[in-house]
Scaffold this motif. Structure first.
Motif, mmCIF file in Angstrom:
data_model
loop_
_atom_site.group_PDB
_atom_site.id
_atom_site.type_symbol
_atom_site.label_atom_id
_atom_site.label_comp_id
_atom_site.label_asym_id
_atom_site.label_seq_id
_atom_site.Cartn_x
_atom_site.Cartn_y
_atom_site.Cartn_z
ATOM 1 N N LEU A 1 41.454 -36.475 56.354
ATOM 2 C CA LEU A 1 40.779 -37.163 55.259
ATOM 3 C C LEU A 1 41.449 -36.853 53.925
ATOM 4 C CD1 LEU A 1 38.427 -39.036 54.742
ATOM 5 C CD2 LEU A 1 36.941 -37.049 54.581
ATOM 6 N N PHE A 2 41.747 -35.582 53.681
ATOM 7 C CA PHE A 2 42.438 -35.220 52.442
ATOM 8 C C PHE A 2 43.831 -35.859 52.388
ATOM 9 C CE2 PHE A 2 39.038 -32.366 51.703
ATOM 10 C CZ PHE A 2 39.118 -31.922 50.381
ATOM 11 N N ARG A 3 44.532 -35.881 53.510
ATOM 12 C CA ARG A 3 45.868 -36.488 53.561
ATOM 13 C C ARG A 3 45.799 -37.974 53.215
ATOM 14 N NH1 ARG A 3 47.926 -35.878 59.066
ATOM 15 N NH2 ARG A 3 46.739 -37.765 59.431
ATOM 16 N N ARG B 1 33.378 -37.459 53.668
ATOM 17 C CA ARG B 1 33.381 -38.892 54.010
ATOM 18 C C ARG B 1 32.457 -39.691 53.097
ATOM 19 N NH1 ARG B 1 32.536 -37.000 59.797
ATOM 20 N NH2 ARG B 1 34.638 -36.816 60.633
ATOM 21 N N ALA B 2 31.414 -39.047 52.591
ATOM 22 C CA ALA B 2 30.432 -39.734 51.750
ATOM 23 C C ALA B 2 30.886 -39.850 50.297
ATOM 24 C CB ALA B 2 29.085 -39.010 51.822
ATOM 25 N N ASN B 3 32.030 -39.312 49.963
ATOM 26 C CA ASN B 3 32.571 -39.445 48.617
ATOM 27 C C ASN B 3 32.627 -40.940 48.299
ATOM 28 O OD1 ASN B 3 34.485 -39.824 46.467
ATOM 29 N ND2 ASN B 3 35.364 -37.826 46.888
ATOM 30 N N ALA C 1 40.277 -40.837 41.814
ATOM 31 C CA ALA C 1 38.826 -40.694 41.674
ATOM 32 C C ALA C 1 38.247 -39.870 42.819
ATOM 33 C CB ALA C 1 38.165 -42.077 41.622
ATOM 34 N N TRP C 2 38.793 -40.047 44.033
ATOM 35 C CA TRP C 2 38.295 -39.288 45.188
ATOM 36 C C TRP C 2 38.510 -37.799 44.988
ATOM 37 C CZ3 TRP C 2 39.627 -35.940 49.113
ATOM 38 C CH2 TRP C 2 38.765 -35.887 50.215
ATOM 39 N N ILE C 3 39.711 -37.404 44.595
ATOM 40 C CA ILE C 3 39.988 -35.978 44.437
ATOM 41 C C ILE C 3 39.256 -35.410 43.225
ATOM 42 C CG2 ILE C 3 42.137 -36.104 43.116
ATOM 43 C CD1 ILE C 3 41.291 -33.625 45.963
ATOM 44 N N SER D 1 30.389 -30.492 56.390
ATOM 45 C CA SER D 1 31.408 -30.609 55.337
ATOM 46 C C SER D 1 32.158 -31.930 55.459
ATOM 47 C CB SER D 1 32.395 -29.443 55.419
ATOM 48 O OG SER D 1 31.767 -28.238 55.084
ATOM 49 N N LEU D 2 32.525 -32.298 56.683
ATOM 50 C CA LEU D 2 33.212 -33.572 56.901
ATOM 51 C C LEU D 2 32.354 -34.744 56.431
ATOM 52 C CD1 LEU D 2 34.700 -32.887 60.432
ATOM 53 C CD2 LEU D 2 36.030 -33.363 58.358
#
Length: 191
Positions: free
Chosen positions: A135-137, A74-76, A83-85, A69-70
């Motif tokens: 990562l989300f933070r 990270r590959a986003n 755009a990431w979210i 999952s990580l």
């Protein structure tokens, strides 16, 4: 019998991958060692050359699944927070993820079993989850937003998977997407 260098590690990774898929589909506790090994095409005796116990398999599986999952987060490919979210909302709350539990995130599938596991497994889970939270933070700007969004994503998949009607499943996923976007938009305006 002698094996090529790296064979045992490659086989262990394959066992974890296939065991993870089976556990996410049918539950870890409800699946016996024989079923995990049959899925991997090896004998139950081969299990003990890779893991000392079913509990050790669960610990390794939790670590491998959350690392997967990580790696996806990270590959986003997006750099901007919006755009990431948006990418994560579409990917995580998509029908493909919903319908393919065995290939999806371990959090909605295994969290309740992890909650009943020993402290060592809980620690592995917590450590990997905190990496995801970091990562989300990074993209959401706060601990609170990161926990809120991660919880919404996992909760939406959990609720939707338990429903029989696809239209209701889609309604849950879409409601979560729009609510998370509204929450983040309002937080940005207030901040």
């Amino acid at each position: 019998m002698r094996y090529k260098p790296g064979y045992k590690e490659a086989k262990r990774k394959e066992l974890l991958k296939l065991s993870g898929q089976l556990a996410k589909q049918h539950g870890f506790s409800a699946t016996g060692v024989d079923a995990f090994m049959k899925e991997a095409g090896v004998t139950s005796g081969a299990f003990y050359s890779h893991f000392s116990s079913k509990n050790e398999l669960f610990k390794a599986l939790v670590e491998a699944e959350l690392e997967q999952s990580l790696a996806m987060w990270r590959a986003n490919p997006n750099d901007s927070a919006d755009a990431w979210i948006d990418f994560e909302l579409e990917r995580y709350l998509g029908l493909n993820h919903l319908k393919r539990a065995g290939k999806g995130c371990a959090l909605p599938a295994l969290a309740s079993e992890i909650a009943r596991a020993d402290d060592e497994i809980k620690q592995v889970y917590q450590d990997r989850l905190l990496e995801g939270h970091t990562l989300f933070r990074k993209y959401l700007g706060s601990d609170e937003k990161a926990w809120a969004v991660m919880s919404q994503l996992v909760g939406a998949i959990t609720l939707a998977r338990a429903m029989a009607d696809e239209a209701q499943q889609i309604a849950v996923l879409e409601a979560c997407k729009s609510t998370v976007k509204d929450y983040l938009r309002l937080a940005k305006m207030a901040g």
